[in-house]
Write a protein that holds these residues in place. Sequence first.
Motif, PDB file in Angstrom:
ATOM      1  N   UNK A  57       0.831  -1.180   0.000  1.00 53.10           N
ATOM      2  CA  UNK A  57       0.000   0.000   0.000  1.00 53.10           C
ATOM      3  C   UNK A  57       0.881   1.252   0.000  1.00 53.10           C
ATOM      4  N   UNK A 112       6.095   0.917   5.378  1.00 56.73           N
ATOM      5  CA  UNK A 112       5.677  -0.268   6.104  1.00 56.73           C
ATOM      6  C   UNK A 112       5.445  -1.369   5.078  1.00 56.73           C
ATOM      7  N   UNK A 119       6.377  -5.528   3.577  1.00 55.38           N
ATOM      8  CA  UNK A 119       6.715  -6.898   3.997  1.00 55.38           C
ATOM      9  C   UNK A 119       5.485  -7.550   4.583  1.00 55.38           C
ATOM     10  N   UNK A 120       5.511  -8.858   4.519  1.00 53.01           N
ATOM     11  CA  UNK A 120       4.305  -9.556   4.975  1.00 53.01           C
ATOM     12  C   UNK A 120       4.614 -10.430   6.175  1.00 53.01           C
ATOM     13  N   UNK A 161       4.061 -18.355   3.354  1.00 56.87           N
ATOM     14  CA  UNK A 161       3.101 -17.922   2.329  1.00 56.87           C
ATOM     15  C   UNK A 161       2.939 -18.935   1.202  1.00 56.87           C
ATOM     16  N   UNK A 202      -8.447  -4.556   4.430  1.00 55.58           N
ATOM     17  CA  UNK A 202      -7.583  -3.661   5.215  1.00 55.58           C
ATOM     18  C   UNK A 202      -7.884  -3.719   6.709  1.00 55.58           C
ATOM     19  N   UNK A 243       9.834  -9.122   6.881  1.00 52.93           N
ATOM     20  CA  UNK A 243       8.567  -9.750   7.207  1.00 52.93           C
ATOM     21  C   UNK A 243       8.161  -9.304   8.611  1.00 52.93           C
ATOM     22  N   UNK A 244       7.800  -8.048   8.771  1.00 54.58           N
ATOM     23  CA  UNK A 244       7.463  -7.589  10.118  1.00 54.58           C
ATOM     24  C   UNK A 244       6.139  -8.198  10.571  1.00 54.58           C
ATOM     25  N   UNK A 272       4.481  -3.564  12.748  1.00 55.74           N
ATOM     26  CA  UNK A 272       3.986  -2.562  11.800  1.00 55.74           C
ATOM     27  C   UNK A 272       3.227  -1.466  12.539  1.00 55.74           C
ATOM     28  N   UNK A 281      -3.566  -1.030   7.355  1.00 54.59           N
ATOM     29  CA  UNK A 281      -2.576  -1.869   6.693  1.00 54.59           C
ATOM     30  C   UNK A 281      -3.341  -2.848   5.809  1.00 54.59           C
ATOM     31  N   UNK A 282      -2.780  -3.120   4.632  1.00 50.22           N
ATOM     32  CA  UNK A 282      -3.523  -4.017   3.746  1.00 50.22           C
ATOM     33  C   UNK A 282      -3.183  -5.465   4.046  1.00 50.22           C
ATOM     34  N   UNK A 303      -3.748  -9.520   2.258  1.00 50.63           N
ATOM     35  CA  UNK A 303      -4.272 -10.353   1.173  1.00 50.63           C
ATOM     36  C   UNK A 303      -4.727 -11.681   1.748  1.00 50.63           C
ATOM     37  N   UNK A 359      -2.186 -12.963   4.527  1.00 44.69           N
ATOM     38  CA  UNK A 359      -0.887 -12.331   4.280  1.00 44.69           C
ATOM     39  C   UNK A 359      -0.846 -10.916   4.844  1.00 44.69           C
ATOM     40  N   UNK A 360       0.186 -10.627   5.614  1.00 48.67           N
ATOM     41  CA  UNK A 360       0.346  -9.293   6.194  1.00 48.67           C
ATOM     42  C   UNK A 360       0.027  -9.259   7.672  1.00 48.67           C
TER      43      UNK A 360
END
Lengths: 455, 626
Positions: free
Chosen positions: A182, A452, A454-455, B48, B245, B276-277, B282, B292-293, B295, B309-310
């Motif tokens: 994003x 921000x 990374x996944x 993932x 989100x 990969x936080x 985050x 935050x998005x 998936x 994911x995320x």
Amino acid sequence: MDATISAIATALGVGAVGIIRISGPESLAMANRIFSARNPLSRDRARYMQYGFIHDAEGNYVDEVLAVYMPGPHSYTGEDVVEIQCHGGREALQEILRLTFEAGARPAEPGEFTKRAFLNGRLDLTEAEAVMDVITAKSKRALIAANRGHKGALSSKVKAIRKALKDLIVHLEAVIDYPEEDIEDVTYDETAQTIARCSEAVASLLRQGMTGRILREGLRTAIVGRPNVGKSSLLNRLLQADRAIVSSIPGTTRDIIEEQMTIDGIPLVLTDTAGLRDTKDYVEQIGVERSRAILEDAELALVVLDGSQPLDAEDRRLLEQVKNRPHLVLINKSDLPSCLDEETVRAICGGDCFRLSVKTGEGMEQVGTWLKHFVCGEGSDAESGTMTQNARQITLLSSAADHLDGARNDAENHLPYDCLTIDLTEVLHELGEITGEDVPDEIIDEIFAQFCVGK
Amino acid sequence: MIVVDHYDVVVIGAGHAGCEAALAAARLGQKTLLATLSMDNIALMPCNPSVGGPAKGHLVREIDALGGQMGIAADEACIQMRMLNTGKGYAVQALRAQADKPLYHTIMKRTVENQENLDVKQLMIDKLLIKNGAVQGVEAETGEVFEADCVILATGTYLRGRILYGEVAYMAGPNGQRSAMNLTGSLQEAGLQLMRFKTGTPARVDRRSIDFSKTEPQYGDDVVRNFSFISPITQRRQVPCYLTYTNPRTHKIIRDNLHRSCMFNGTIEGVGPRYCPSIESKIVRFADKSRHQLFLEPEGLETNEVYVQGMSSSLPAEIQVAFMQTIPGLEHCKMMRAGYAIEYDCLDPLQLKASLEHKQISGLFSAGQSNGTSGYEEAAAQGLIAGINAARKLQGKKPLILGRSDAYIGVLIDDLVTKGTAEPYRMMTSRAEYRLLLRQDNADLRLTQKGRDVGLVTDARYDAFTKKRDAIERALTELSRINLAPSEENQTRIVAMGSVPLKSSINMADLLRRPEISYEKLQRAFGLMPLSPIEAEEVDVQVKYKGYIEKQKQEVVRAMKLENRLLPDDIDYKQMHELSSEAMEKLDKQRPVSIGQASRISGVSPADISVLMVYLETRRRKGEEA
């Protein structure tokens, strides 16, 4: 190793003839870009001196010169070398040197010709140690220069430009490496605008050059010499000549006085070490250490000698000390019978040398003229490694300006990011070399600091 | 202790690094053992359900071009393929596949089980056997000894693996499998320097509990593409992923419970990746971000598990559910597995040579997460190189070392063994200084000949490759030979292609440089030699990027001069007093192979490099004199 480098190869100062040396694979092509003669320099006429003219990019005549092309490996450095002999005046030398940079050469680092000569087998093995010395001395000087540079006005401006550019690159790279995150997209308009702003700022710095800094802050100058050679009277004479004394403040130590003054429009911050030797309590060692420290910080050393006496051990030590840094030797007391000539002095320290009389004022005007050239000309003798920071910074800034133009063009033509970032990253490196901020992985570190992702 | 068998190569771990390593060694003719903790978890994707993306997709293509397996397996297990970054330039375009995880595992299990020269066994390896600085084999917990001339560590996150979330903490590998508790001690005894890293994974939720109408679907590309240059797949069933989100309510729950997150209450010792936080990181680090998005990605076609994911987290299970249920579409979600953090031991990669062999222990190789990296692709790339080089060592051949200008694999390994890493290392395109040369479209042109020379490229692959390479070269030559005059006929054709008329004669290659022109258009308008779409695109890239490519190639030539100046093994850096003390210490410890590698070590300055060069020259001449 591959870069083509150039520098003034003759000693600093007004000699009858001055030589500019260009060394590296592109030296022939670069020389022919600024040299015109009936026959251009070529492999067929290798090692023949050719008469011709130096001209600038617009074709304007600069100087009448002799030039010679010496193909490697049979040259001083073992690489292709071109040497241009021009009139010894400082202006001509500086202008031609500048033109070689414009033609693509990079300023030679101190000792670089010698290093290349050694690496290419042109110097004897016994000289290895001397080469090492040049390299390590260079790194120490570079460190000092860098430490000073980091605090300077130029540096803070370059840092600001670099920051703006880095933020742009970081944004582009984040969008590239994290296409699905994003992150707000970068528009070509914004990109072109940022580049244009950086471009303008670099151009403005180039216009001011380093002269600007000196004109603002004063040239740090140390006056050195034995007692009774006339340092104090010289100082007084200079002050009389121009009463623009700003202040008289004690230096960091009790016995060092800093004077600010302007001579022929050039502001100086003069450090007089006169007091050093007058205090008999000081052991010799401390005095030597002090004057060395002052010299270390000075951008110019003014050595005052007594022309009515031959050189003594102390004089010789001083001349040795200033040998590898910018200096001007003043042989005072020209009103008295001479026991010391310029040649003897030059043989030791190689620099510029005037005879004058502080008492009668004879020759004093030379000092102001010389200073103006020293400050307003670009840099000074590159091989002595003194003011090369200037020439180097100017070259880096010019190159940055070119790459910024390229990037701006790319952005305006909506070229893809992968191409756009090439010129931008190059500029970041160049500016980083000026500010000492060029560190690996800084872009990646910034991506994670600013976005921000990374996944 | 019972000596069961003797192998040329034993690979410890059958994840993405281990499978590539074992396949490469076996295919190169070495008798190989692949030891896995569980036959049911070969090539497991514990995080993932996807393969590829920028730089990672490049790695997969490179693995494939060299004759590795990941690309082929990912193409077959793919349930959605997208080309990312299409608007940002050819060099950074990258394929990303959603993979059916169980299927990927099954395909890879089938592949390794059926590989000639390769035995796959379920074993817990407890000990590395070393004698006189050389690997002798491994010992399993059963006391069975498998003698080996080379051992490849591909232990992933299993070395003293420890799973943590909320108040739960237990020793385990991913998904609660057994962790390898004893091997660490054996490695330390052998003198290996270890680090402790951390990574994490998000929760999986039940597909049936998600309201997809509140999310944005993301579909795969219509054009069918493959990672592998030889995958025969031309049709594929694709399923979408879904985007949604977080919101301030989500963030509040997480913030209120931070003290219960292992990341924040001090339970975790390991160093985690910035790449990969966790969602906790985050929210703490980017407190001003209001959303935050995330998936929602299917884990496979035959399972209801959906990967969030995320949302990687080590908060207690009930908090994970609570914050997920604040998210549109997930209001009623049922969590099937909780997210967790995992800590593990890995090697400091500075101990390795660029061949991935240990500097001090002959025959010991290491690849993947056990070298401090993160990601399936990074692991597979190292596995392939370690497998190739173990085989080559046994065959008395020089190791295959890819340079930074050859491949992302080269950048990856050079970074690891030269700079080391302080956190799990992820590949990014911004790490490659010659990004324009290292494109995903030309991975085969860069590497397949090398793979052929190594012996991993089959005849079929090589034939396809040479045909493609020759066609591209012929087309490029043809383009540069044809000059177009501004004749009426030509102008009409050019205008018909959507371009502006010619002012004067133009070379066909120059015409192709215009953004609106493509080889395909030229081919049709002027009857040039026909090319496949992939070949035509390659011609487009090479012509349109020519200036930039040439520029980077010149930089490579310059850099190679330093890479080719080798530093002899017996240099005594401690006697080189001209070096800065930091440089002296680091050079002495890391012992770079070339001036180029030395120059990339942090703390080694240009002056230090000059000192090294003068030293080398002095030494060379003294050698001549003697």
